[in-house]
Enzyme design. Structure first.
Site, short mmCIF file in Angstrom:
data_model
loop_
_atom_site.label_atom_id
_atom_site.label_comp_id
_atom_site.label_asym_id
_atom_site.label_seq_id
_atom_site.Cartn_x
_atom_site.Cartn_y
_atom_site.Cartn_z
N GLU A 1 -1.77 10.38 4.92
CA GLU A 1 -2.75 10.10 3.87
C GLU A 1 -2.82 11.30 2.93
OE1 GLU A 1 -4.69 7.29 3.57
OE2 GLU A 1 -3.80 6.31 5.32
N ASP B 1 0.85 -1.17 0.00
CA ASP B 1 0.00 0.00 0.00
C ASP B 1 0.90 1.24 0.00
OD1 ASP B 1 -2.32 1.62 0.37
OD2 ASP B 1 -1.92 1.66 2.52
N ARG C 1 -15.37 11.31 -0.48
CA ARG C 1 -14.26 12.20 -0.12
C ARG C 1 -13.77 13.02 -1.31
NH1 ARG C 1 -10.06 8.25 2.31
NH2 ARG C 1 -11.28 6.72 1.15
N GLY D 1 -5.10 2.65 -2.78
CA GLY D 1 -6.42 3.26 -2.86
C GLY D 1 -6.33 4.77 -2.94
N ASP E 1 -0.27 5.04 1.13
CA ASP E 1 -0.52 5.95 2.23
C ASP E 1 -0.43 5.24 3.58
OD1 ASP E 1 -1.53 8.57 0.83
OD2 ASP E 1 -2.55 6.92 -0.18
N ASN F 1 -8.87 -2.05 3.83
CA ASN F 1 -8.88 -2.37 2.40
C ASN F 1 -7.62 -3.10 1.95
OD1 ASN F 1 -7.41 0.07 2.83
ND2 ASN F 1 -7.58 0.57 0.66
N ASP G 1 -1.90 -1.10 5.88
CA ASP G 1 -2.29 -0.63 7.21
C ASP G 1 -3.80 -0.58 7.41
OD1 ASP G 1 -3.09 2.70 7.24
OD2 ASP G 1 -2.37 1.77 5.40
#
Length: 342
Positions: free
Chosen positions: A147, A138, A183, A227, A140, A297, A294
């Protein structure tokens, strides 16, 4: 069968220093009634340590774990292992060692102890750096700190509203695709200069650059699946020299965000599918795949890897992932992957 004679040494001695004072074949500890003890040998008796004969506890070695514990002393090791059915400890290199248990300790308990003692402990098996492999991670809060979407929102004036949704999504309380759409909609009309400013301030997770470089030197493939957004993921890919990077595409119209995401959203299922595709096209066994993440997802991806590691993950994630980094940084994971020192 002759029972081995074992000895306690002073508990304030560094475990690493104690191990390095012994020949390779003798760098191990066995359980005794009063805590970890060394097997008696000529090398042990030649040290200046006062030795106290110990009463051994015999157990079978069934469940392998690995621990990275910088500077740990024997008394702290005793605190870590208290009440657990461990059977043997073998030194690997530096501050890293293998521990075998007769039965695995409770996960919530060992993660709590690891955090309290400032070390890392996770179950095996671990992949081999002598064989090809794949690292997929991942972005972020894993490859980089923070993020990006929250940083954009902060500069755009809607930071709190977006950060609250992000936190809930990462805890698994919201559908990820739905939360992302919500968002991004709040970011409509944000100029791309804001994205540039966020990109300029990307901070890489401590140890990630060394970990990636070490795996690449070992012939491993490396990938990012996020993501987050390609605007940042491609820069991270270039900085780390990654083979692949996939992320969501922000629609930009006349130099401003439209508030929409283009194409397929990179969600949990996408991440797992990408791992399996890269693994299969490289002809790798599952055990030679490491996944890092983390958030909720990331769980499907972590579960599909031979070694899935939650990096300072949300409580749900670190409880469900195969392994977890809870105290230190990516240097700890690199140390746990290194071969036994000769």
């Amino acid at each position: 069968m002759t029972q081995q004679v074992i000895f306690h040494v002073p508990s304030d001695i560094s475990l690493t220093l104690a191990m390095q004072a012994l020949p390779l074949a003798e760098r191990r500890l066995l359980p005794a009634e009063q805590g970890p003890a060394f097997v008696g040998s000529n090398a042990l008796t030649r040290t200046a340590w006062p030795l106290t004969k110990a009463s051994p506890v015999l157990r079978q070695a069934k469940v392998p774990f690995r621990c990275h514990a910088p500077g740990i002393t024997l008394d702290k090791l005793t605190e870590l292992l208290a009440g657990w059915a461990w059977s043997e400890l073998g030194w690997r290199q530096a501050d890293t060692f293998d521990i075998w248990f007769e039965s695995a300790p409770d996960k919530a308990q060992y993660l709590e102890r690891a955090e309290h003692l400032g070390l890392e402990l996770m179950p095996g098996p671990f992949p081999s750096l002598a064989e090809p492999g794949l690292l997929i991670m991942d972005m972020d809060s894993t490859a980089i700190e923070g993020e990006c979407i929250d940083d954009i929102a902060e500069l755009a004036g809607c930071g709190q509203a977006v950060a609250e949704v992000t936190a809930r999504a990462m805890r698994g309380e919201l559908d990820f695709a739905q939360s992302l759409t919500e968002r991004v909609a709040k970011l409509a009309a944000t100029p791309t200069e804001v994205l540039e400013k966020v990109a300029e301030n990307i901070r890489y997770t401590p140890g990630i650059e060394g970990l990636v470089k070490r795996l690449q030197e070992a012939g491993w493939q490396t990938a990012l699946v996020s993501g987050g957004f390609t605007f940042f993921a491609h820069r991270v890919q270039e900085h780390l020299g990654l083979d692949w990077a996939e992320a969501n595409v922000l629609e930009i119209v006349d130099g401003k965000l439209s508030g929409k995401v283009l194409g397929t959203i990179v969600d949990a299922a996408f991440k797992k599918t990408m791992l399996m595709r890269l693994r299969d096209q490289a002809g790798l066994p599952p055990g030679q795949v490491i996944a890092l993440g983390d958030g909720a997802n990331d769980l499907l991806m972590l579960g599909a890897a031979g070694l899935g590691v939650a990096y300072h993950g949300k409580p749900k994630v670190r409880q469900q992932a195969g392994g977890a980094i809870v105290s230190l940084d990516m240097q700890a994971l690199q140390a746990m992957l290194e071969p036994v020192s000769g």
